[in-house]
Design an enzyme around this catalytic site. Structure first.
Site, short mmCIF file in Angstrom:
data_model
loop_
_atom_site.label_atom_id
_atom_site.label_comp_id
_atom_site.label_asym_id
_atom_site.label_seq_id
_atom_site.Cartn_x
_atom_site.Cartn_y
_atom_site.Cartn_z
CG ASP A 25 49.06 -41.49 1.67
OD1 ASP A 25 49.94 -41.17 0.86
OD2 ASP A 25 49.30 -42.07 2.75
CG HIS A 42 51.81 -36.67 -7.60
ND1 HIS A 42 51.33 -37.07 -6.37
CD2 HIS A 42 53.16 -36.67 -7.46
CE1 HIS A 42 52.33 -37.28 -5.54
NE2 HIS A 42 53.47 -37.05 -6.18
CB SER A 70 51.77 -31.52 4.32
OG SER A 70 52.93 -32.23 3.94
CG LEU A 136 31.84 -28.91 -2.77
CD1 LEU A 136 31.44 -29.75 -1.57
CD2 LEU A 136 32.56 -29.79 -3.79
C1 FPP Z 1 49.94 -38.26 -1.63
O1 FPP Z 1 50.46 -39.37 -2.31
C2 FPP Z 1 49.66 -37.15 -2.57
C3 FPP Z 1 50.19 -35.90 -2.52
C4 FPP Z 1 51.17 -35.48 -1.49
C5 FPP Z 1 49.87 -34.87 -3.52
C6 FPP Z 1 48.43 -34.80 -3.85
C7 FPP Z 1 48.24 -33.82 -4.93
C8 FPP Z 1 47.47 -34.01 -6.01
C9 FPP Z 1 46.62 -35.20 -6.26
C10 FPP Z 1 47.44 -32.93 -7.03
C11 FPP Z 1 46.61 -31.80 -6.49
C12 FPP Z 1 45.67 -31.26 -7.41
C13 FPP Z 1 44.50 -30.66 -7.10
C14 FPP Z 1 43.77 -30.03 -8.21
C15 FPP Z 1 43.91 -30.58 -5.75
P1 FPP Z 1 51.95 -39.79 -2.02
O2 FPP Z 1 52.83 -39.17 -3.03
O3 FPP Z 1 52.28 -39.46 -0.60
O4 FPP Z 1 51.86 -41.33 -2.24
P2 FPP Z 1 52.75 -42.47 -1.54
O5 FPP Z 1 52.48 -42.39 -0.07
O6 FPP Z 1 52.22 -43.73 -2.16
O7 FPP Z 1 54.17 -42.18 -1.91
#
Ligand code: FPP
Length: 245
Positions: A25, A42, A70, A136
């Protein structure tokens, strides 16, 4: 403590978590702090994913689950959803040979059937190509919702009860678990959440009953190997009682 010292201490202590799950997060906040678009957060988050997969592999952790997308995330603006999906797709494609080389087995938890066919195909190819790897297990929770998972399990159990495959009295925790998306995986021992939020956010509701929680204020793109080792060290120094004394 220097990073290498902490890593050696962790290995020496021995009671490593078998399954670590992470709620990644803070990508959006990381970007906002820098005046960048959310997608830059991201993108930076993907670099952390790569680092932490390598760190987990280096510690010989058995399973690393990453809460990647999610079912609630579909409600984000369309451009952001599509940017996250593209990152996932491009990263999987780009890193497939690294996963193979490093003996990492890729699996997913959640409903990937709802993803677009190209994205699904690349994921399925990566899953297929790494299925015999013995290092892993990298489990991407994708299009995942803990409540939907439980409801899906109940639907499947109801069908099996109605058709006589199982009897209501057969149903115990082990049998119920075998109807979840995580069938065959041990429950997470440690759940790390970055960016300081004190929430489970519909993540592995059944599986985290006895999981140790570790919340760090560090935003996911800033999360380092050392932060990862700190979380494991904290876990190793806790007493897990599973309701006993
Ligand atoms: C949460 O931060 C992050 C996500 C919902 C997306 C996570 C996805 C990636 C890092 C890319 C996935 C790639 C791979 C290879 C697994 P947020 O956007 O909720 O942050 P905030 O709460 O600060 O707005």
């Amino acid at each position: 403590m220097a990073e290498e010292d902490l890593k050696s201490k962790i290995i020496k202590k021995g009671n490593l978590p078998r399954h670590i799950a992470i709620i990644m997060d803070g990508n959006g906040r990381w970007a906002r702090k820098r005046g960048l678009p959310r997608i830059a957060g991201h993108r930076a988050g993907v670099k952390t994913v790569k680092r932490i997969v390598e760190a987990a592999s280096g510690l010989k952790i058995s399973i690393l689950t990453l809460f990647t997308f999610s079912t609630e995330n579909w409600q984000r603006p369309r451009e952001e959803v599509s940017a996250i999906m593209n990152l996932l797709y491009q990263t999987t494609k780009r890193e497939l040979s690294e996963l193979e080389k490093n003996n990492v087995k890729l699996i997913t938890t959640g409903n990937i059937e709802e993803l677009s066919s190209t994205r699904k195909e690349i994921l399925k190819k990566a899953i297929q190509r790494t299925k015999d790897n013995t290092g892993l297990v990298l489990n991407l929770a994708l299009n995942y919702s803990g409540r939907s998972e439980i409801l899906d399990a109940i639907r499947k159990i109801s069908v099996d009860i109605c058709s006589g495959v199982i009897k209501p009295e057969d149903l115990d925790e082990g049998l119920f678990s075998s109807y979840l998306y995580t069938k065959g995986l041990p429950d997470p021992d440690l759940l790390i959440r970055t960016s300081g939020e004190m929430r489970i956010s519909n993540f592995m509701l059944w599986q985290t009953s006895y999981t140790e929680l570790y919340v760090t204020p560090v935003l996911w793109p800033d999360f380092t190997d050392d932060d990862f080792y700190q979380a494991i060290w904290a876990y190793q120094n806790r007493q897990r009682r599973f309701g006993k004394i």
